[in-house]
Motif scaffolding. Sequence first.
Motif, PDB file in Angstrom:
ATOM      1  N   ALA A 137       0.325  -1.143   0.163  1.00  0.00           N
ATOM      2  CA  ALA A 137      -0.103   0.312   0.204  1.00  0.00           C
ATOM      3  C   ALA A 137       0.922   1.270   0.140  1.00  0.00           C
ATOM      4  O   ALA A 137       0.488   2.310  -0.618  1.00  0.00           O
ATOM      5  CB  ALA A 137      -0.637   0.053   1.353  1.00  0.00           C
ATOM      6  N   ALA A 138       1.715   0.939   1.215  1.00  0.00           N
ATOM      7  CA  ALA A 138       2.457   2.513   0.571  1.00  0.00           C
ATOM      8  C   ALA A 138       3.381   2.717  -0.257  1.00  0.00           C
ATOM      9  O   ALA A 138       3.672   4.153  -1.035  1.00  0.00           O
ATOM     10  CB  ALA A 138       4.025   2.299   2.150  1.00  0.00           C
ATOM     11  N   ALA A 139       4.174   1.348  -1.400  1.00  0.00           N
ATOM     12  CA  ALA A 139       4.425   2.237  -2.994  1.00  0.00           C
ATOM     13  C   ALA A 139       3.425   2.508  -3.685  1.00  0.00           C
ATOM     14  O   ALA A 139       3.633   3.309  -4.272  1.00  0.00           O
ATOM     15  CB  ALA A 139       5.106   0.109  -2.708  1.00  0.00           C
ATOM     16  N   ALA A 140       2.214   1.303  -3.350  1.00  0.00           N
ATOM     17  CA  ALA A 140       1.521   2.085  -4.159  1.00  0.00           C
ATOM     18  C   ALA A 140       0.919   3.808  -4.422  1.00  0.00           C
ATOM     19  O   ALA A 140       1.008   4.524  -5.330  1.00  0.00           O
ATOM     20  CB  ALA A 140      -0.395   1.185  -4.386  1.00  0.00           C
ATOM     21  N   LYS A 141       1.006   4.438  -2.849  1.00  0.00           N
ATOM     22  CA  LYS A 141       0.814   5.796  -2.742  1.00  0.00           C
ATOM     23  C   LYS A 141       2.178   6.307  -3.285  1.00  0.00           C
ATOM     24  O   LYS A 141       1.565   7.153  -3.350  1.00  0.00           O
ATOM     25  CB  LYS A 141       0.183   5.801  -1.507  1.00  0.00           C
ATOM     26  CG  LYS A 141       0.014   7.215  -0.535  1.00  0.00           C
ATOM     27  CD  LYS A 141      -0.970   7.301   0.734  1.00  0.00           C
ATOM     28  CE  LYS A 141      -1.382   8.489   0.648  1.00  0.00           C
ATOM     29  NZ  LYS A 141      -1.735   8.215   1.908  1.00  0.00           N
ATOM     30  N   LEU A 142       3.382   6.235  -3.185  1.00  0.00           N
ATOM     31  CA  LEU A 142       4.447   6.873  -3.403  1.00  0.00           C
ATOM     32  C   LEU A 142       4.753   6.514  -5.033  1.00  0.00           C
ATOM     33  O   LEU A 142       5.404   7.326  -5.137  1.00  0.00           O
ATOM     34  CB  LEU A 142       5.451   6.118  -2.416  1.00  0.00           C
ATOM     35  CG  LEU A 142       6.599   7.182  -2.545  1.00  0.00           C
ATOM     36  CD1 LEU A 142       6.402   8.086  -1.776  1.00  0.00           C
ATOM     37  CD2 LEU A 142       8.048   6.484  -2.077  1.00  0.00           C
ATOM     38  N   GLY A 143       3.935   5.997  -5.510  1.00  0.00           N
ATOM     39  CA  GLY A 143       4.019   6.051  -6.545  1.00  0.00           C
ATOM     40  C   GLY A 143       4.899   4.963  -7.393  1.00  0.00           C
ATOM     41  O   GLY A 143       6.423   5.301  -8.373  1.00  0.00           O
ATOM     42  N   THR A 144       5.748   4.710  -6.199  1.00  0.00           N
ATOM     43  CA  THR A 144       6.801   3.389  -7.165  1.00  0.00           C
ATOM     44  C   THR A 144       6.675   1.521  -7.227  1.00  0.00           C
ATOM     45  O   THR A 144       7.657   0.928  -7.775  1.00  0.00           O
ATOM     46  CB  THR A 144       7.987   3.549  -5.673  1.00  0.00           C
ATOM     47  OG1 THR A 144       7.631   2.408  -4.532  1.00  0.00           O
ATOM     48  CG2 THR A 144       8.253   4.477  -5.900  1.00  0.00           C
TER      49      THR A 144
END
Length: 103
Positions: A83-90
């Motif tokens: 979820a964090a990677a998706a929100k950060l765009g990575t």
Amino acid sequence: MTSVTGAMADQCGGASWYGPGFHGKKTASGERFNENAMTAAHKTLPLGSVVKVTNQRTGKSIKVTINDRGPFAKGRIIDLSKAAAAKLGTKSSGVGKVCVAKL
């Protein structure tokens, strides 16, 4: 790749993500890993630390809580939850260049 700026040391380097295969398993903090939570793994920051992770390509930032240890791949400084990677765009690229600052 580590850089020090001002009174607080920021780390800059690679960020990967993890989720499938780890979801529901215990983290180093003892809690169950939730790939949908805003959490991350870091080698040395104290468990429970809240950090700001900034995508160097886009300037976008997120806050995550360190609840696990890792990453163990060369050149990577943080392992984000899915979820964090998706929100950060990575997430789609798998690895991104980020800077991590302890809050």
